[in-house]
Design a protein around this motif. Structure first.
Motif: not given
Length: 139
Positions: A53, A9, A1-7
């Motif tokens: 974001r 906070s 599994m690879t994270m692709t972004s922070t969506s």
């Protein structure tokens, strides 16, 4: 599994309308979502042009916190001991600083040259700390 972004906070605020005045009216962010879910108001903002974001401006309480814990979080937030931390970038730190000072934003430290760029600190009305930086090229 690879994270692709922070969506998203999240930070706590004591009053979501006051938070809108600060984050939209003074910092220039835009409302992404403002929806009454019944059990809470889902209020997110984002930097204009960056809708991927979001920052959730959440009041301490259900469903995440029971009433006793929510009261403790409100107390700590009011004392400035439990605030979140946000980082923004700008093309011109000195101009952004001057604009925010003119709007009455609380400054915690003035623009300072650092190895990575120029940055300064502000605080929102609830004690959350914010750093705003003009980064050197390539950083």
């Amino acid at each position: 599994m690879t994270m692709t972004s922070t969506s998203r906070s999240q930070i706590y605020v004591l009053d979501q309308d006051e938070a809108l005045d600060f984050y939209v009216g003074k910092l220039g962010l835009e409302v992404s979502t403002d929806q009454d879910l019944g059990f809470m108001r889902w209020l997110t903002v984002n930097v204009p042009g960056d809708p991927g974001r979001e920052i959730l401006l959440e009041k301490p309480g259900p469903p995440a916190l029971d009433p006793k814990t929510a009261e403790q979080v409100r107390e700590l937030l009011t004392k400035g001991a439990a605030g979140g931390f946000l980082f923004f970038t700008t093309d011109d730190a000195h101009k952004t600083y001057a604009d925010l000072v003119a709007k009455g934003v609380e400054v915690t430290d003035e623009p300072t040259d650092r190895p990575y760029g120029i940055d300064f600190g502000i605080r929102d009305p609830f004690g959350n700390r914010i750093r705003i930086g003009q980064m050197h090229q390539g950083r």
